[in-house]
Design a protein around this motif. Structure first.
Motif, PDB file in Angstrom:
ATOM      1  N   PRO A  11      56.368 -96.441  29.935  1.00 29.66           N
ATOM      2  CA  PRO A  11      56.465 -98.234  29.457  1.00 29.66           C
ATOM      3  C   PRO A  11      55.993 -99.106  30.412  1.00 29.66           C
ATOM      4  O   PRO A  11      55.737-100.286  30.817  1.00 29.66           O
ATOM      5  CB  PRO A  11      57.773 -98.625  30.586  1.00 29.66           C
ATOM      6  N   THR A  12      54.496 -98.977  30.984  1.00 26.15           N
ATOM      7  CA  THR A  12      53.341 -99.491  30.864  1.00 26.15           C
ATOM      8  C   THR A  12      52.083 -99.236  30.855  1.00 26.15           C
ATOM      9  O   THR A  12      51.153 -98.282  30.493  1.00 26.15           O
ATOM     10  CB  THR A  12      53.028 -99.167  32.319  1.00 26.15           C
ATOM     11  N   PRO A  13      52.079-100.246  29.819  1.00 24.87           N
ATOM     12  CA  PRO A  13      51.043-101.055  28.697  1.00 24.87           C
ATOM     13  C   PRO A  13      49.861-100.578  29.912  1.00 24.87           C
ATOM     14  O   PRO A  13      49.206-100.402  30.593  1.00 24.87           O
ATOM     15  CB  PRO A  13      50.679-102.395  28.619  1.00 24.87           C
ATOM     16  N   VAL A  14      48.836 -99.476  28.747  1.00 29.57           N
ATOM     17  CA  VAL A  14      47.360 -99.592  28.902  1.00 29.57           C
ATOM     18  C   VAL A  14      46.224-100.183  28.414  1.00 29.57           C
ATOM     19  O   VAL A  14      45.913-100.644  27.324  1.00 29.57           O
ATOM     20  CB  VAL A  14      47.544 -97.831  28.976  1.00 29.57           C
ATOM     21  N   GLU A  15      44.494 -99.759  29.203  1.00 29.17           N
ATOM     22  CA  GLU A  15      43.729-100.989  28.461  1.00 29.17           C
ATOM     23  C   GLU A  15      42.718 -99.528  28.243  1.00 29.17           C
ATOM     24  O   GLU A  15      42.958 -98.414  28.506  1.00 29.17           O
ATOM     25  CB  GLU A  15      43.283-101.304  29.643  1.00 29.17           C
ATOM     26  N   VAL A  16      42.243 -99.344  27.053  1.00 26.73           N
ATOM     27  CA  VAL A  16      41.139 -98.629  26.540  1.00 26.73           C
ATOM     28  C   VAL A  16      39.846 -98.982  26.020  1.00 26.73           C
ATOM     29  O   VAL A  16      40.055-100.394  24.890  1.00 26.73           O
ATOM     30  CB  VAL A  16      41.490 -97.519  25.378  1.00 26.73           C
ATOM     31  N   PRO A  17      38.765 -98.602  25.446  1.00 25.62           N
ATOM     32  CA  PRO A  17      38.018 -99.019  24.930  1.00 25.62           C
ATOM     33  C   PRO A  17      37.693 -99.978  23.976  1.00 25.62           C
ATOM     34  O   PRO A  17      39.126 -99.078  23.225  1.00 25.62           O
ATOM     35  CB  PRO A  17      36.323 -98.255  25.445  1.00 25.62           C
ATOM     36  N   GLU A  18      37.203-100.149  23.177  1.00 31.53           N
ATOM     37  CA  GLU A  18      37.158-100.482  21.449  1.00 31.53           C
ATOM     38  C   GLU A  18      37.003 -99.490  20.242  1.00 31.53           C
ATOM     39  O   GLU A  18      38.014 -99.274  19.642  1.00 31.53           O
ATOM     40  CB  GLU A  18      36.459-101.644  21.093  1.00 31.53           C
ATOM     41  N   ASN A  19      36.547 -97.827  21.341  1.00 28.44           N
ATOM     42  CA  ASN A  19      36.320 -97.324  20.277  1.00 28.44           C
ATOM     43  C   ASN A  19      37.870 -95.709  20.499  1.00 28.44           C
ATOM     44  O   ASN A  19      37.296 -95.071  20.024  1.00 28.44           O
ATOM     45  CB  ASN A  19      35.396 -96.523  20.612  1.00 28.44           C
ATOM     46  N   VAL A  20      38.028 -96.428  20.966  1.00 31.79           N
ATOM     47  CA  VAL A  20      39.596 -95.628  21.400  1.00 31.79           C
ATOM     48  C   VAL A  20      40.981 -95.903  20.538  1.00 31.79           C
ATOM     49  O   VAL A  20      41.348 -97.414  20.691  1.00 31.79           O
ATOM     50  CB  VAL A  20      40.053 -95.909  22.708  1.00 31.79           C
ATOM     51  N   PHE A  21      41.717 -95.178  19.643  1.00 28.34           N
ATOM     52  CA  PHE A  21      43.137 -96.082  19.048  1.00 28.34           C
ATOM     53  C   PHE A  21      44.391 -95.523  20.344  1.00 28.34           C
ATOM     54  O   PHE A  21      44.610 -94.892  20.975  1.00 28.34           O
ATOM     55  CB  PHE A  21      42.807 -95.018  18.343  1.00 28.34           C
ATOM     56  N   LEU A  22      44.639 -96.591  20.353  1.00 26.12           N
ATOM     57  CA  LEU A  22      45.631 -96.522  21.244  1.00 26.12           C
ATOM     58  C   LEU A  22      47.271 -97.290  19.994  1.00 26.12           C
ATOM     59  O   LEU A  22      47.379 -98.559  19.574  1.00 26.12           O
ATOM     60  CB  LEU A  22      45.892 -97.770  22.339  1.00 26.12           C
TER      61      LEU A  22
END
Lengths: 211, 211
Positions: free
Chosen positions: A181-192
DNA sequence: CATAATTTGTTATTTTATTAACAGGGCAAA
DNA sequence: TTTGCCCTGTTAATAAAATAACAAATTATG
Protein backbone atom coordinates in the motif's frame (compact mmCIF):
# COMPACT_ATOMS: atom_id res chain seq x y z
CA UNK A 1 7.39 -7.46 -35.90
CA UNK A 2 9.45 -4.32 -36.26
CA UNK A 3 10.99 -3.35 -32.96
CA UNK A 4 10.55 0.33 -33.70
CA UNK A 5 6.81 -0.08 -34.06
CA UNK A 6 6.52 -2.08 -30.88
CA UNK A 7 7.76 0.85 -28.87
CA UNK A 8 4.92 2.97 -30.18
CA UNK A 9 2.20 0.72 -28.82
CA UNK A 10 0.38 2.53 -26.01
CA UNK A 11 0.49 1.15 -22.46
CA UNK A 12 -3.20 0.45 -22.49
CA UNK A 13 -2.95 -1.58 -25.66
CA UNK A 14 -0.15 -3.66 -24.16
CA UNK A 15 -2.39 -4.41 -21.21
CA UNK A 16 -5.27 -5.35 -23.43
CA UNK A 17 -3.06 -7.57 -25.58
CA UNK A 18 -2.13 -9.47 -22.46
CA UNK A 19 -5.81 -9.86 -21.67
CA UNK A 20 -6.68 -10.87 -25.20
CA UNK A 21 -4.06 -13.57 -25.05
CA UNK A 22 -5.49 -14.99 -21.87
CA UNK A 23 -8.94 -15.15 -23.40
CA UNK A 24 -7.53 -16.62 -26.59
CA UNK A 25 -5.62 -19.30 -24.72
CA UNK A 26 -8.84 -20.33 -23.04
CA UNK A 27 -10.65 -20.55 -26.38
CA UNK A 28 -7.73 -22.43 -27.88
CA UNK A 29 -7.88 -25.04 -25.13
CA UNK A 30 -11.56 -25.47 -25.87
CA UNK A 31 -10.68 -26.38 -29.42
CA UNK A 32 -11.77 -23.20 -31.14
CA UNK A 33 -9.64 -22.15 -34.09
CA UNK A 34 -11.08 -18.76 -35.01
CA UNK A 35 -12.69 -15.87 -33.18
CA UNK A 36 -14.44 -12.61 -34.12
CA UNK A 37 -13.49 -9.24 -32.76
CA UNK A 38 -16.85 -8.90 -31.03
CA UNK A 39 -16.34 -12.21 -29.25
CA UNK A 40 -13.06 -11.05 -27.79
CA UNK A 41 -14.72 -7.75 -26.95
CA UNK A 42 -17.54 -9.41 -25.03
CA UNK A 43 -15.16 -11.41 -22.90
CA UNK A 44 -13.18 -8.31 -21.94
CA UNK A 45 -16.16 -5.98 -21.56
CA UNK A 46 -14.95 -3.63 -24.26
CA UNK A 47 -16.07 -2.85 -27.81
CA UNK A 48 -15.25 -4.75 -30.98
CA UNK A 49 -13.81 -1.58 -32.51
CA UNK A 50 -11.30 -1.35 -29.72
CA UNK A 51 -10.19 -4.89 -30.37
CA UNK A 52 -9.82 -4.35 -34.09
CA UNK A 53 -7.94 -1.14 -33.48
CA UNK A 54 -5.50 -2.85 -31.15
CA UNK A 55 -4.95 -5.67 -33.61
CA UNK A 56 -4.44 -3.16 -36.38
CA UNK A 57 -1.70 -1.56 -34.30
CA UNK A 58 0.19 -4.82 -34.07
CA UNK A 59 -0.39 -5.47 -37.77
CA UNK A 60 -2.48 -8.58 -37.51
CA UNK A 61 -5.03 -9.33 -40.20
CA UNK A 62 -8.02 -11.54 -39.70
CA UNK A 63 -10.16 -13.44 -42.11
CA UNK A 64 -13.25 -11.62 -43.32
CA UNK A 65 -15.51 -14.57 -42.84
CA UNK A 66 -13.88 -16.60 -40.09
CA UNK A 67 -12.44 -13.81 -37.96
CA UNK A 68 -9.01 -14.12 -36.39
CA UNK A 69 -6.94 -17.26 -36.25
CA UNK A 70 -6.56 -17.90 -32.56
CA UNK A 71 -3.25 -19.74 -32.67
CA UNK A 72 -1.61 -17.17 -34.93
CA UNK A 73 -2.82 -14.31 -32.81
CA UNK A 74 -1.57 -15.92 -29.61
CA UNK A 75 1.82 -16.36 -31.22
CA UNK A 76 1.96 -12.80 -32.50
CA UNK A 77 1.01 -11.32 -29.14
CA UNK A 78 3.71 -13.50 -27.63
CA UNK A 79 6.25 -12.12 -30.08
CA UNK A 80 5.38 -8.63 -28.97
CA UNK A 81 5.04 -8.84 -25.23
CA UNK A 82 7.27 -11.79 -24.36
CA UNK A 83 11.01 -11.94 -24.24
CA UNK A 84 12.29 -14.74 -26.48
CA UNK A 85 14.27 -16.40 -23.71
CA UNK A 86 11.89 -15.66 -20.90
CA UNK A 87 12.35 -13.40 -17.91
CA UNK A 88 13.09 -14.24 -14.32
CA UNK A 89 11.02 -12.78 -11.51
CA UNK A 90 11.54 -12.56 -7.76
CA UNK A 91 8.94 -12.04 -5.06
CA UNK A 92 9.81 -9.92 -2.05
CA UNK A 93 7.69 -10.96 0.89
CA UNK A 94 6.41 -14.52 1.00
CA UNK A 95 3.34 -13.82 3.10
CA UNK A 96 -0.10 -14.80 1.92
CA UNK A 97 0.00 -12.45 -0.98
CA UNK A 98 3.45 -13.49 -2.12
CA UNK A 99 2.53 -17.15 -1.89
CA UNK A 100 -0.66 -16.56 -3.84
CA UNK A 101 1.38 -15.12 -6.68
CA UNK A 102 4.01 -17.85 -6.49
CA UNK A 103 1.40 -20.59 -6.57
CA UNK A 104 -0.34 -18.93 -9.42
CA UNK A 105 2.73 -19.01 -11.62
CA UNK A 106 4.22 -22.37 -10.76
CA UNK A 107 3.55 -25.00 -13.36
CA UNK A 108 2.20 -22.44 -15.76
CA UNK A 109 3.80 -22.50 -19.17
CA UNK A 110 4.86 -18.90 -19.43
CA UNK A 111 7.80 -16.78 -20.39
CA UNK A 112 7.79 -15.40 -16.87
CA UNK A 113 9.23 -17.59 -14.16
CA UNK A 114 9.31 -16.94 -10.46
CA UNK A 115 12.78 -18.10 -9.55
CA UNK A 116 13.15 -16.76 -6.03
CA UNK A 117 11.24 -15.56 -3.02
CA UNK A 118 12.67 -13.42 -0.23
CA UNK A 119 11.45 -13.16 3.32
CA UNK A 120 12.63 -12.17 6.78
CA UNK A 121 10.96 -15.08 8.53
CA UNK A 122 13.54 -17.77 9.47
CA UNK A 123 11.05 -20.63 9.11
CA UNK A 124 10.63 -19.86 5.43
CA UNK A 125 14.23 -19.22 4.50
CA UNK A 126 16.01 -22.21 3.01
CA UNK A 127 12.76 -23.96 2.11
CA UNK A 128 10.52 -24.13 -0.89
CA UNK A 129 7.51 -21.88 -0.34
CA UNK A 130 4.65 -22.39 -2.76
CA UNK A 131 7.05 -24.08 -5.13
CA UNK A 132 9.62 -21.29 -5.02
CA UNK A 133 12.97 -21.40 -3.21
CA UNK A 134 12.89 -18.89 -0.39
CA UNK A 135 15.95 -16.91 0.63
CA UNK A 136 16.70 -14.41 3.35
CA UNK A 137 16.61 -10.77 2.42
CA UNK A 138 20.35 -10.54 3.07
CA UNK A 139 21.00 -12.91 0.19
CA UNK A 140 18.85 -10.91 -2.22
CA UNK A 141 21.60 -8.86 -3.81
CA UNK A 142 23.65 -11.95 -4.55
CA UNK A 143 20.80 -14.09 -5.86
CA UNK A 144 19.46 -11.32 -8.09
CA UNK A 145 22.88 -10.90 -9.61
CA UNK A 146 23.56 -14.61 -9.99
CA UNK A 147 20.19 -15.42 -11.51
CA UNK A 148 20.01 -12.31 -13.63
CA UNK A 149 16.66 -11.32 -12.19
CA UNK A 150 15.36 -8.11 -13.71
CA UNK A 151 11.78 -8.08 -12.42
CA UNK A 152 10.65 -7.93 -8.80
CA UNK A 153 7.27 -8.05 -7.09
CA UNK A 154 6.84 -6.28 -3.77
CA UNK A 155 4.44 -7.98 -1.39
CA UNK A 156 6.03 -6.91 1.89
CA UNK A 157 4.07 -4.86 4.45
CA UNK A 158 3.73 -1.19 3.60
CA UNK A 159 6.29 0.03 6.08
CA UNK A 160 9.01 -2.06 4.46
CA UNK A 161 8.19 -1.29 0.86
CA UNK A 162 10.42 1.73 0.41
CA UNK A 163 13.51 0.02 1.78
CA UNK A 164 12.75 -3.12 -0.22
CA UNK A 165 12.46 -1.15 -3.44
CA UNK A 166 15.69 0.69 -2.76
CA UNK A 167 17.50 -2.58 -2.24
CA UNK A 168 15.97 -4.13 -5.36
CA UNK A 169 17.08 -1.26 -7.53
CA UNK A 170 20.56 -1.39 -6.05
CA UNK A 171 20.73 -5.09 -6.87
CA UNK A 172 19.93 -4.37 -10.49
CA UNK A 173 16.17 -4.97 -10.79
CA UNK A 174 14.81 -3.04 -13.78
CA UNK A 175 11.07 -3.47 -13.31
CA UNK A 176 9.03 -3.41 -10.12
CA UNK A 177 5.44 -4.38 -9.48
CA UNK A 178 4.51 -2.93 -6.11
CA UNK A 179 1.51 -4.50 -4.42
CA UNK A 180 2.21 -2.90 -1.06
CA UNK A 181 0.00 0.00 0.00
CA UNK A 182 2.97 2.35 0.13
CA UNK A 183 4.17 4.08 -3.04
CA UNK A 184 7.90 3.78 -3.65
CA UNK A 185 10.49 5.79 -5.55
CA UNK A 186 12.63 4.43 -8.35
CA UNK A 187 15.20 5.97 -10.70
CA UNK A 188 14.09 6.89 -14.18
CA UNK A 189 15.56 3.83 -15.83
CA UNK A 190 13.47 1.47 -13.69
CA UNK A 191 9.90 0.74 -14.70
CA UNK A 192 7.44 0.93 -11.83
CA UNK A 193 3.88 -0.32 -11.71
CA UNK A 194 1.90 0.10 -8.51
CA UNK A 195 -1.36 -1.53 -7.64
CA UNK A 196 -3.31 -0.97 -4.48
CA UNK A 197 -6.23 -3.26 -3.88
CA UNK A 198 -7.75 -0.94 -1.32
CA UNK A 199 -8.18 1.68 -4.00
CA UNK A 200 -9.98 -0.83 -6.20
CA UNK A 201 -12.21 -1.90 -3.36
CA UNK A 202 -12.99 1.68 -2.41
CA UNK A 203 -13.86 2.39 -6.01
CA UNK A 204 -16.33 -0.48 -6.06
CA UNK A 205 -17.72 0.67 -2.72
CA UNK A 206 -18.18 4.17 -4.09
CA UNK A 207 -20.19 3.11 -7.09
CA UNK A 208 -22.27 0.74 -5.02
CA UNK A 209 -23.17 3.11 -2.20
CA UNK A 210 -26.57 4.72 -2.25
CA UNK A 211 -26.02 8.35 -3.12
CA UNK B 1 -21.01 17.85 -0.54
CA UNK B 2 -23.79 17.95 -3.10
CA UNK B 3 -24.77 14.45 -4.12
CA UNK B 4 -25.41 15.55 -7.69
CA UNK B 5 -21.86 16.77 -8.07
CA UNK B 6 -20.41 13.63 -6.61
CA UNK B 7 -21.85 11.59 -9.45
CA UNK B 8 -19.98 13.72 -11.95
CA UNK B 9 -16.56 12.91 -10.56
CA UNK B 10 -14.65 10.78 -13.08
CA UNK B 11 -13.64 7.23 -12.19
CA UNK B 12 -9.99 8.10 -12.32
CA UNK B 13 -10.43 10.94 -9.89
CA UNK B 14 -12.24 8.65 -7.46
CA UNK B 15 -9.29 6.30 -7.60
CA UNK B 16 -6.83 9.08 -7.03
CA UNK B 17 -8.85 10.46 -4.13
CA UNK B 18 -8.57 7.07 -2.49
CA UNK B 19 -4.82 7.17 -3.03
CA UNK B 20 -4.53 10.73 -1.77
CA UNK B 21 -6.31 9.74 1.40
CA UNK B 22 -3.92 6.93 2.03
CA UNK B 23 -0.94 9.23 1.63
CA UNK B 24 -2.64 11.86 3.77
CA UNK B 25 -3.36 9.38 6.54
CA UNK B 26 0.30 8.46 6.60
CA UNK B 27 1.33 12.11 6.86
CA UNK B 28 -1.29 12.73 9.51
CA UNK B 29 0.09 9.91 11.64
CA UNK B 30 3.50 11.49 11.34
CA UNK B 31 2.10 14.64 12.88
CA UNK B 32 1.97 16.81 9.79
CA UNK B 33 -0.95 19.21 9.62
CA UNK B 34 -0.60 20.72 6.15
CA UNK B 35 0.58 19.54 2.77
CA UNK B 36 1.24 21.12 -0.63
CA UNK B 37 -0.17 19.82 -3.88
CA UNK B 38 3.29 18.99 -5.15
CA UNK B 39 4.01 16.91 -2.07
CA UNK B 40 0.95 14.77 -2.68
CA UNK B 41 1.89 14.61 -6.34
CA UNK B 42 5.39 13.35 -5.60
CA UNK B 43 4.10 10.54 -3.43
CA UNK B 44 1.69 9.36 -6.11
CA UNK B 45 4.01 9.89 -9.08
CA UNK B 46 1.71 12.39 -10.72
CA UNK B 47 1.80 16.14 -11.25
CA UNK B 48 0.78 18.86 -8.82
CA UNK B 49 -1.68 20.20 -11.37
CA UNK B 50 -3.48 16.91 -11.41
CA UNK B 51 -3.83 17.01 -7.65
CA UNK B 52 -5.13 20.55 -7.62
CA UNK B 53 -7.53 19.73 -10.41
CA UNK B 54 -8.93 16.76 -8.51
CA UNK B 55 -9.30 18.81 -5.35
CA UNK B 56 -11.00 21.54 -7.33
CA UNK B 57 -13.53 18.99 -8.52
CA UNK B 58 -14.46 18.08 -4.97
CA UNK B 59 -14.57 21.73 -4.01
CA UNK B 60 -11.80 21.77 -1.48
CA UNK B 61 -9.78 24.93 -0.97
CA UNK B 62 -6.32 25.02 0.44
CA UNK B 63 -4.38 27.75 2.11
CA UNK B 64 -2.18 29.78 -0.19
CA UNK B 65 0.75 29.69 2.14
CA UNK B 66 0.34 26.50 4.08
CA UNK B 67 -1.20 24.26 1.45
CA UNK B 68 -4.01 21.87 2.29
CA UNK B 69 -5.17 20.99 5.78
CA UNK B 70 -4.55 17.29 5.99
CA UNK B 71 -7.24 16.45 8.51
CA UNK B 72 -9.92 18.42 6.68
CA UNK B 73 -9.02 16.88 3.39
CA UNK B 74 -9.08 13.37 4.79
CA UNK B 75 -12.54 14.07 6.17
CA UNK B 76 -13.81 15.54 2.93
CA UNK B 77 -12.54 12.62 0.85
CA UNK B 78 -14.23 10.34 3.36
CA UNK B 79 -17.50 12.19 2.92
CA UNK B 80 -17.31 11.59 -0.80
CA UNK B 81 -16.10 8.04 -1.14
CA UNK B 82 -17.27 6.43 2.09
CA UNK B 83 -20.76 5.39 3.04
CA UNK B 84 -21.77 7.05 6.31
CA UNK B 85 -22.62 3.76 8.01
CA UNK B 86 -19.92 1.70 6.40
CA UNK B 87 -20.25 -1.15 3.96
CA UNK B 88 -19.93 -4.87 4.46
CA UNK B 89 -17.72 -6.97 2.24
CA UNK B 90 -17.44 -10.70 1.67
CA UNK B 91 -14.51 -12.65 0.24
CA UNK B 92 -15.20 -15.62 -2.00
CA UNK B 93 -12.29 -18.00 -1.86
CA UNK B 94 -10.18 -18.05 1.30
CA UNK B 95 -6.99 -19.27 -0.32
CA UNK B 96 -3.75 -17.37 0.02
CA UNK B 97 -5.08 -14.40 -1.87
CA UNK B 98 -8.33 -14.24 0.07
CA UNK B 99 -6.50 -14.50 3.35
CA UNK B 100 -4.07 -11.78 2.31
CA UNK B 101 -6.99 -9.42 1.75
CA UNK B 102 -8.74 -10.46 4.95
CA UNK B 103 -5.62 -9.93 7.02
CA UNK B 104 -5.02 -6.64 5.41
CA UNK B 105 -8.39 -5.26 6.45
CA UNK B 106 -8.78 -6.70 9.93
CA UNK B 107 -8.07 -4.21 12.65
CA UNK B 108 -7.98 -1.37 10.17
CA UNK B 109 -10.22 1.53 11.01
CA UNK B 110 -12.17 1.78 7.81
CA UNK B 111 -15.68 2.11 6.53
CA UNK B 112 -15.22 -1.18 4.74
CA UNK B 113 -15.44 -4.31 6.84
CA UNK B 114 -14.85 -7.87 5.75
CA UNK B 115 -17.64 -9.68 7.53
CA UNK B 116 -17.54 -13.08 5.86
CA UNK B 117 -15.37 -15.43 3.88
CA UNK B 118 -16.62 -18.32 1.79
CA UNK B 119 -14.74 -21.44 0.81
CA UNK B 120 -15.35 -24.99 -0.33
CA UNK B 121 -12.65 -26.50 1.88
CA UNK B 122 -14.21 -28.23 4.94
CA UNK B 123 -11.24 -27.48 7.20
CA UNK B 124 -11.84 -23.76 6.84
CA UNK B 125 -15.61 -23.69 7.13
CA UNK B 126 -16.88 -22.89 10.60
CA UNK B 127 -13.58 -21.35 11.70
CA UNK B 128 -12.08 -17.92 11.73
CA UNK B 129 -9.69 -17.55 8.83
CA UNK B 130 -7.39 -14.55 8.98
CA UNK B 131 -9.77 -12.98 11.47
CA UNK B 132 -12.85 -13.50 9.34
CA UNK B 133 -15.59 -16.09 9.95
CA UNK B 134 -15.52 -18.61 7.14
CA UNK B 135 -18.66 -20.22 5.77
CA UNK B 136 -19.38 -22.85 3.19
CA UNK B 137 -20.41 -21.68 -0.24
CA UNK B 138 -23.84 -23.20 0.28
CA UNK B 139 -24.50 -20.74 3.09
CA UNK B 140 -23.52 -17.76 0.99
CA UNK B 141 -26.96 -16.75 -0.18
CA UNK B 142 -28.32 -16.75 3.36
CA UNK B 143 -25.37 -14.94 4.96
CA UNK B 144 -25.29 -12.27 2.27
CA UNK B 145 -28.96 -11.60 2.80
CA UNK B 146 -28.78 -11.65 6.60
CA UNK B 147 -25.74 -9.42 6.83
CA UNK B 148 -26.80 -7.10 4.04
CA UNK B 149 -23.55 -7.60 2.16
CA UNK B 150 -23.47 -5.58 -1.05
CA UNK B 151 -19.81 -5.95 -2.01
CA UNK B 152 -17.97 -9.15 -2.87
CA UNK B 153 -14.38 -9.98 -3.73
CA UNK B 154 -13.68 -12.96 -5.97
CA UNK B 155 -10.46 -14.80 -5.14
CA UNK B 156 -11.49 -18.27 -6.25
CA UNK B 157 -9.58 -20.12 -8.99
CA UNK B 158 -10.34 -18.96 -12.51
CA UNK B 159 -12.51 -21.91 -13.43
CA UNK B 160 -14.92 -21.16 -10.61
CA UNK B 161 -15.14 -17.42 -11.07
CA UNK B 162 -18.09 -17.31 -13.45
CA UNK B 163 -20.28 -19.52 -11.28
CA UNK B 164 -19.23 -17.63 -8.16
CA UNK B 165 -20.15 -14.30 -9.73
CA UNK B 166 -23.50 -15.62 -10.86
CA UNK B 167 -24.29 -16.80 -7.36
CA UNK B 168 -23.16 -13.52 -5.81
CA UNK B 169 -25.41 -11.49 -8.07
CA UNK B 170 -28.31 -13.78 -7.36
CA UNK B 171 -27.75 -13.30 -3.65
CA UNK B 172 -27.97 -9.54 -4.06
CA UNK B 173 -24.36 -8.38 -4.26
CA UNK B 174 -24.20 -5.01 -6.04
CA UNK B 175 -20.46 -4.59 -6.53
CA UNK B 176 -17.85 -7.17 -7.44
CA UNK B 177 -14.09 -6.97 -7.39
CA UNK B 178 -12.82 -9.89 -9.44
CA UNK B 179 -9.23 -10.90 -8.79
CA UNK B 180 -9.53 -14.19 -10.60
CA UNK B 181 -7.92 -14.47 -14.03
CA UNK B 182 -11.28 -15.18 -15.67
CA UNK B 183 -13.53 -12.28 -16.68
CA UNK B 184 -17.11 -12.62 -15.48
CA UNK B 185 -20.46 -11.28 -16.60
CA UNK B 186 -22.78 -9.20 -14.47
CA UNK B 187 -26.10 -7.46 -15.06
CA UNK B 188 -26.05 -3.75 -15.78
CA UNK B 189 -27.04 -2.74 -12.26
CA UNK B 190 -24.03 -4.47 -10.73
CA UNK B 191 -20.69 -2.66 -10.67
CA UNK B 192 -17.80 -4.81 -11.77
CA UNK B 193 -14.09 -4.16 -11.37
CA UNK B 194 -11.63 -6.72 -12.63
CA UNK B 195 -7.96 -6.88 -11.87
CA UNK B 196 -5.56 -9.40 -13.27
CA UNK B 197 -2.11 -9.42 -11.76
CA UNK B 198 -0.68 -11.37 -14.68
CA UNK B 199 -1.51 -8.48 -16.96
CA UNK B 200 0.32 -6.10 -14.65
CA UNK B 201 3.32 -8.37 -14.47
CA UNK B 202 3.38 -8.84 -18.23
CA UNK B 203 3.24 -5.11 -18.64
CA UNK B 204 6.26 -4.65 -16.41
CA UNK B 205 8.03 -7.45 -18.27
CA UNK B 206 7.29 -5.77 -21.58
CA UNK B 207 8.78 -2.45 -20.62
CA UNK B 208 11.80 -4.11 -19.06
CA UNK B 209 12.68 -6.44 -21.88
CA UNK B 210 15.47 -5.47 -24.21
CA UNK B 211 13.85 -4.50 -27.48
C1' DC C 1 6.02 49.95 1.49
C1' DA C 2 7.17 47.62 -2.57
C1' DT C 3 9.08 43.49 -4.40
C1' DA C 4 10.03 38.71 -4.83
C1' DA C 5 8.80 34.14 -4.06
C1' DT C 6 5.31 30.64 -3.59
C1' DT C 7 1.20 28.42 -3.97
C1' DT C 8 -3.63 27.91 -5.07
C1' DG C 9 -7.56 27.86 -8.38
C1' DT C 10 -9.09 27.99 -12.94
C1' DT C 11 -9.19 28.37 -17.90
C1' DA C 12 -6.96 26.93 -22.33
C1' DT C 13 -4.46 23.80 -24.83
C1' DT C 14 -2.70 19.56 -26.01
C1' DT C 15 -2.49 14.89 -25.96
C1' DT C 16 -4.36 10.48 -25.59
C1' DA C 17 -8.00 7.18 -25.84
C1' DT C 18 -12.32 5.74 -27.38
C1' DT C 19 -16.11 5.55 -30.35
C1' DA C 20 -18.42 6.22 -34.71
C1' DA C 21 -18.65 5.79 -39.57
C1' DC C 22 -17.98 3.56 -43.56
C1' DA C 23 -15.52 1.36 -47.63
C1' DG C 24 -14.29 -3.15 -49.22
C1' DG C 25 -14.51 -8.04 -49.38
C1' DG C 26 -16.38 -12.64 -49.27
C1' DC C 27 -19.85 -15.93 -48.46
C1' DA C 28 -24.68 -17.56 -48.52
C1' DA C 29 -28.97 -17.72 -50.19
C1' DA C 30 -32.46 -16.24 -53.35
C1' DT D 1 -25.92 -13.94 -60.92
C1' DT D 2 -27.11 -10.67 -57.67
C1' DT D 3 -28.66 -9.16 -53.41
C1' DG D 4 -27.91 -8.87 -48.67
C1' DC D 5 -25.45 -9.73 -44.66
C1' DC D 6 -21.70 -9.68 -41.67
C1' DC D 7 -17.18 -9.41 -41.18
C1' DT D 8 -12.47 -6.63 -41.22
C1' DG D 9 -9.51 -2.53 -41.61
C1' DT D 10 -9.03 2.32 -41.54
C1' DT D 11 -10.09 7.08 -41.32
C1' DA D 12 -12.77 10.60 -39.08
C1' DA D 13 -14.98 12.49 -35.10
C1' DT D 14 -15.72 12.68 -30.30
C1' DA D 15 -14.75 12.35 -25.58
C1' DA D 16 -11.75 12.09 -21.76
C1' DA D 17 -7.62 12.99 -19.48
C1' DA D 18 -3.54 15.29 -18.61
C1' DT D 19 -0.73 19.25 -19.08
C1' DA D 20 0.37 24.00 -19.60
C1' DA D 21 -0.36 28.66 -18.58
C1' DC D 22 -1.44 32.21 -15.80
C1' DA D 23 -4.20 35.38 -12.61
C1' DA D 24 -4.88 36.15 -7.80
C1' DA D 25 -3.53 35.83 -3.15
C1' DT D 26 -0.52 35.69 0.69
C1' DT D 27 3.55 35.98 3.17
C1' DA D 28 8.40 37.04 3.79
C1' DT D 29 12.03 40.23 2.90
C1' DG D 30 14.69 44.08 1.73
Amino acid sequence: MDQELIKKIPHKTIQRLSQYRRALLLCFEQGKTHIFSHEIANIQHITAVQVRRDLMLIGYSGNLRKGYNIKDLIDLIGEIIDSPNGQKVAIFGMGNFGRAIAKYFTGRRSKLTIVAGFDVSPEKVGKQVAGVPCYSVEEAQQIILEEGIRIGIITVPGDQAVETARMMVEAGVKGILNFSPTPVEVPENVFLEEYDMVTSLEKVAFYVKEH
